[in-house]
Enzyme design. Structure first.
Site, PDB file in Angstrom:
ATOM      1  N   GLY A   1       4.895   6.171  -3.900  1.00  0.00           N
ATOM      2  CA  GLY A   1       6.092   5.158  -4.118  1.00  0.00           C
ATOM      3  C   GLY A   1       6.582   4.772  -2.543  1.00  0.00           C
TER       4      GLY A   1
ATOM      5  CD  GLU B   1       0.486   7.668   1.191  1.00  0.00           C
ATOM      6  OE1 GLU B   1       0.297   6.168   1.256  1.00  0.00           O
ATOM      7  OE2 GLU B   1       1.273   8.184   0.639  1.00  0.00           O
TER       8      GLU B   1
ATOM      9  CG  HIS C   1      -4.031 -11.986  -1.979  1.00  0.00           C
ATOM     10  ND1 HIS C   1      -5.075 -11.427  -2.975  1.00  0.00           N
ATOM     11  CD2 HIS C   1      -3.459 -10.727  -1.498  1.00  0.00           C
ATOM     12  CE1 HIS C   1      -4.788 -10.184  -2.954  1.00  0.00           C
ATOM     13  NE2 HIS C   1      -4.024  -9.623  -2.055  1.00  0.00           N
ATOM     14  CB  THR C   2       0.096 -17.730  -0.179  1.00  0.00           C
ATOM     15  OG1 THR C   2       0.163 -19.039   0.286  1.00  0.00           O
ATOM     16  CG2 THR C   2       1.508 -16.946   0.385  1.00  0.00           C
TER      17      THR C   2
ATOM     18  CG  HIS D   1      -2.168  -0.810   0.860  1.00  0.00           C
ATOM     19  ND1 HIS D   1      -3.466  -0.357   1.210  1.00  0.00           N
ATOM     20  CD2 HIS D   1      -2.330  -2.175   0.471  1.00  0.00           C
ATOM     21  CE1 HIS D   1      -4.194  -1.370   0.943  1.00  0.00           C
ATOM     22  NE2 HIS D   1      -3.537  -2.357   0.695  1.00  0.00           N
ATOM     23  CG  ASP D   2       5.007   3.269   1.560  1.00  0.00           C
ATOM     24  OD1 ASP D   2       4.395   4.425   1.815  1.00  0.00           O
ATOM     25  OD2 ASP D   2       5.960   3.114   1.650  1.00  0.00           O
TER      26      ASP D   2
ATOM     27  CG  ASP E   1       2.191 -22.467   0.713  1.00  0.00           C
ATOM     28  OD1 ASP E   1       1.115 -21.976   0.291  1.00  0.00           O
ATOM     29  OD2 ASP E   1       1.826 -23.573   1.630  1.00  0.00           O
TER      30      ASP E   1
END
Length: 367
Positions: free
Chosen positions: A56, A71, A177-178, A50-51, A237
């Site tokens: 940047g 932010e 997202h694992t 998100h940063d 994984d």
């Protein structure tokens, strides 16, 4: 488009002579934090993404604002878990003890992100360093700059391309997202309001959809969350990619990676070969870490990650001058929690500090 600065010269050895133990210091803090809560891992990883995608990789997402207009206060960022912020703040405090005013919060976040991945059985890579912390953090700059849970591959690819990231990079980075979790409110439309004559998105595995409905009923609270990877939620994984082939992608943007021909080959390849996923993820993380790097007058090294130096530096200079004059030494410093940098400056100059914590209706004394 946020491109790496032509002036930026990032290097894994950037602090070799000025703060040679910085990575060991950060790693020790991260390890302790991970032992406290597993949430540290996905929280730190998501904080880095998100940063980098907004201003940047400049730690602008960590800035705290009295007016709630930084932010982190934007709608797309309010769900960022506090453990990610806490990890960076703790690491910065330890680094400052060893190398005051040398290492940026942006670099500490980059190191911590690599470390949480490695500590959850994921890959390890050399982190390029030498970023400065940004000077801008505005909630209004966030909208439209982050990947959304309902986005399709074409739109995702266009967004990633703005940061010099390819479709392969996009698929590899989505593998983050694992680990971690997502709030039910982020995907309720797929369960109850899909449209096209169906309430449930037919691309969901039916058993998985029922499982999600049990965890996320129509009246679910905003704080309820589920694992993004229902198979191995605490291990970094390649199970995420196999999940997509089985209809276990939590977000529309996840499942779209398998349903779209432009990204499906990479999904299948990573599902079969974890080594190739790890190599692609490492390459993509290095490229992401080069986005929007600040140098020169466009950045600073914050004394405190949650506050710009506009007040911190003059305050520290005042304390330093006062300490040099025995007759002018202050007895105490009293600060509220907005001025996060005050206790660190007071400690550095051996001045007792009282921090007013109105939320807890108490005063914590820091010697």
């Amino acid at each position: 488009m946020l491109q790496p600065s032509s002036e930026a010269k990032l290097s894994p050895d950037y602090y070799r002579s000025t703060c040679p133990d910085v990575e060991a210091i950060v790693r020790a803090v991260v390890a302790k934090k991970v032992k406290e809560t597993f949430v540290t891992i996905p929280a730190t990883l998501r904080l880095f993404f998100h940063d980098c995608f907004v201003e940047g990789c400049d730690a602008s997402v960590i800035i705290a604002s009295r007016d709630n207009d930084a932010e982190k206060d934007a709608p797309d960022n309010v769900s960022l878990a506090g453990d990610g912020f806490d990890t960076v703040v703790r690491a910065k405090a330890e680094v400052e003890k060893e190398c005051p005013g040398v290492v940026s919060c942006a670099d500490i976040l980059a190191i911590a992100t690599r470390d949480v991945v490695a500590m959850s059985s994921g890959p390890h890579w050399a982190v390029e360093l030498g970023r400065l912390d940004g000077l801008v953090s505005q909630a209004g700059n966030v909208a439209g700059r982050l990947p959304g849970p309902d986005m399709r591959v074409k739109d995702l690819a266009a967004l990633f391309a703005q940061h010099n990231l390819t479709t392969l990079d996009m698929v590899a980075l989505s593998g983050a997202h694992t680990v971690g979790f997502a709030h039910c409110t982020r995907f309720m439309g797929r369960l109850y309001r899909h449209g096209d004559g169906a309430s449930v998105d037919p691309s969901y595995d039916p058993a998985y959809a029922r499982q999600l409905m049990e965890a996320c009923p129509p009246d679910v609270g905003a704080t309820i969350a589920v694992n993004m990877d229902p198979i191995t939620p605490t291990a970094f994984d390649n199970a995420y990619y196999g999940n997509l082939a089985g209809g276990l992608g939590l977000f529309t943007s996840d499942q779209a990676l398998y349903s779209d021909g432009a990204s499906r080959p990479a999904v299948r390849d990573f599902a079969k070969n974890q080594t190739r996923f790890f190599e692609a993820f490492k390459d993509a993380m290095v490229k992401l870490g080069r986005v929007g790097v600040k140098t020169g007058r466009h950045g600073e090294i914050r004394r405190d990650c949650a506050a710009f130096n506009i007040l911190a530096t003059p305050f520290a200079e005042f304390l330093s001058a006062a300490w040099a004059d025995e007759g002018a030494r202050p007895d105490w410093v009293v600060a509220d929690m907005i001025h996060h940098w005050a206790p660190a400056a007071a400690h550095e100059h051996r001045v007792p500090c009282a921090v007013l914590q109105s939320s807890a209706a108490r005063i914590a004394a820091i010697a």
